[in-house]
Design an enzyme around this catalytic site. Structure first.
Site, mmCIF file in Angstrom:
data_model
loop_
_atom_site.group_PDB
_atom_site.id
_atom_site.type_symbol
_atom_site.label_atom_id
_atom_site.label_comp_id
_atom_site.label_asym_id
_atom_site.label_seq_id
_atom_site.Cartn_x
_atom_site.Cartn_y
_atom_site.Cartn_z
ATOM 1 N N SER A 103 72.719 11.966 -5.978
ATOM 2 C CA SER A 103 72.097 11.363 -7.144
ATOM 3 C C SER A 103 71.074 12.308 -7.780
ATOM 4 C CB SER A 103 71.465 10.029 -6.738
ATOM 5 O OG SER A 103 71.005 9.292 -7.841
ATOM 6 N N ASP A 136 72.600 25.918 -13.144
ATOM 7 C CA ASP A 136 72.921 26.259 -14.534
ATOM 8 C C ASP A 136 71.867 27.146 -15.175
ATOM 9 O OD1 ASP A 136 75.214 24.791 -14.264
ATOM 10 O OD2 ASP A 136 74.460 23.016 -15.312
ATOM 11 N N LYS A 186 77.479 11.807 -6.488
ATOM 12 C CA LYS A 186 77.147 10.557 -7.170
ATOM 13 C C LYS A 186 76.550 10.909 -8.518
ATOM 14 C CE LYS A 186 74.637 6.677 -8.013
ATOM 15 N NZ LYS A 186 73.450 6.522 -8.870
#
Length: 421
Positions: free
Chosen positions: A327, A338, A352
């Protein structure tokens, strides 16, 4: 099928939460922690899409027929309150979404208490395997009732007091039975790999203070920050840790999100914002400073979370994750990759990547409902995929049952340190 009749070989490491707190220790909840909490809203529009209609004559007739047989023929006494609650549970169960659930007023109040940083329970993170439905101990908190009783990571929960677990039980439901008032006992029976018989532990519940962030300076001026979960106070504790380590002369920082089940989305975003320059551009992103994007079921963008605090950290960094990092941990790890903040080390995370909103109903009860999917700054999805580490490093087998692992024997931590420039 009862868990006692289940084959336990090769249990997958998945997660939900701990002994019962929205996200972790001592009380019990799951990694499906909500993005937001809000009161019930007035929803306009026609909900009839040609599917199931609970107000149709056929549905009402069938319901009345079932009720008649229960009222006239059912042998045992009926708990009217439990019977009523089961209807609401049934509505949510019919969605076939393990993250969308109904909370009674008492359950909702406890969950809100968990976000405040303390709760009453046994002090353990628990999870549910998506592979076989078993519920197991991820990690007892140090000095918690769970640790003191002898529970260990990997213990599969078979019974809580008189309730035998089945593989179709919701994690939240089991957590509610593990939680309880300080000073009361709960009996937990577990399967432990390598033991010939099931083991039974009596655990006395206590008040658990949620220590979501711990940090220290390692050798060679390397800062180390461990984040257990994401609740309201986590960002401020995280920022204080980063600042203090830098004031001590840290030349690099390792972040440890292993077994972190997630929590509040806004907490993860605020922590990322503290590390990343506002005008930075992530790999694959079109918008500067984008940290997270959420979209609804029709593909409409609900929110773009962006850098805005004007603060960044210019140090070599590394992040450790594992199969139980979920999560909000994955939100952090995805943006960490990124934006090329450093190497991600460990094992592929839980996967998730959907967002829940907890909606308080008019009578004080609540529902937790999946409302969106989130996307990394690069646009990649996380749900049922997870975050793949840059460097895969599995924790040594002889360490997996330990609650406390010394830094010099922690092969994942040592691998992360090796990546620092």
């Amino acid at each position: 099928m009862k868990l006692k009749r289940y084959c336990y070989a090769g249990l997958a490491s998945l997660m939900l939460l701990g002994a019962f707190s929205g996200c972790g220790s001592g009380n019990v909840s799951d990694n499906s922690k909500e993005e937001s909490t809000r009161d019930a809203e007035n929803i306009e529009g026609d909900s009839d899409d040609g599917g199931f209609d609970e107000n149709s004559k056929e549905t009402k007739k069938k319901t009345a027929e079932i009720e008649k047989y229960i009222d006239n023929l059912y042998y045992f006494d009926i708990d009217d309150e439990k019977r009523e609650e089961s209807y609401y549970d049934g509505i949510m169960n019919g969605l076939d979404d393990r993250y969308s659930v109904y909370y009674t007023k008492e359950e909702y109040d406890k969950m809100m208490e968990d976000d405040s940083g303390s709760f009453e329970g046994i002090g353990a993170t628990v999870s549910k395997s998506l592979e076989d439905g078993t519920i197991y101990i991820v990690k007892p908190l140090e000095d918690s009732p769970a640790e003191k009783s002898g529970l260990l990571p990997g213990d599969v929960i078979l019974r809580v007091d008189d309730m035998e677990l089945t593989t179709d039980m919701e994690l939240d439901y089991v957590v509610q039975h593990i939680r309880g008032e300080k000073g009361t006992d709960v009996e937990i029976e577990v399967y432990r790999e390598g033991e010939p018989d099931f083991l039974t532990f009596t655990v006395t519940r206590d008040t658990i203070e949620t220590k979501t962030v711990a940090y220290e300076m390692l050798d060679n001026d390397i800062g180390y920050i461990q984040v257990e979960q994401f609740i309201e106070n986590t960002p401020s504790l995280f920022k204080d840790a980063v600042d203090d380590l830098q004031s001590q002369g840290a030349k690099a920082i390792v972040f440890d999100f292993r077994s972190n089940p997630g929590g509040l989305v806004k907490a993860a975003v605020e922590m990322l914002d503290y590390l990343i320059e506002d005008d930075a551009l992530a790999d694959g992103a079109e918008t500067k400073g984008l940290l997270l994007q959420t979209k609804d079921k029709d593909g409409n963008v609900l929110e773009n979370y962006k850098c805005e605090d004007g603060h960044s950290v210019d140090l070599p960094m590394a992040l450790i994750i594992d199969n139980n990092s979920a999560s909000s941990s994955e939100i952090f790890a995805g943006a960490f990759q990124d934006y090329n903040l450093g190497k991600v080390v460990g094992m592929t995370s839980y996967g998730k990547g959907i967002v829940q909103s907890v909606i308080k109903l008019s009578d004080g009860s609540a529902i937790k409902l999946t409302i969106a999917q989130y996307f990394r700054p690069s646009g990649e999805v996380v749900h049922e995929v997870g975050i793949e580490p840059d460097i895969e490093e599995e924790l040594d087998d002889d360490l997996k049952k330990k609650i406390t692992i010394e830094h010099d024997e922690d092969n994942q931590l040592q691998k992360a340190i090796e990546t620092l420039d």
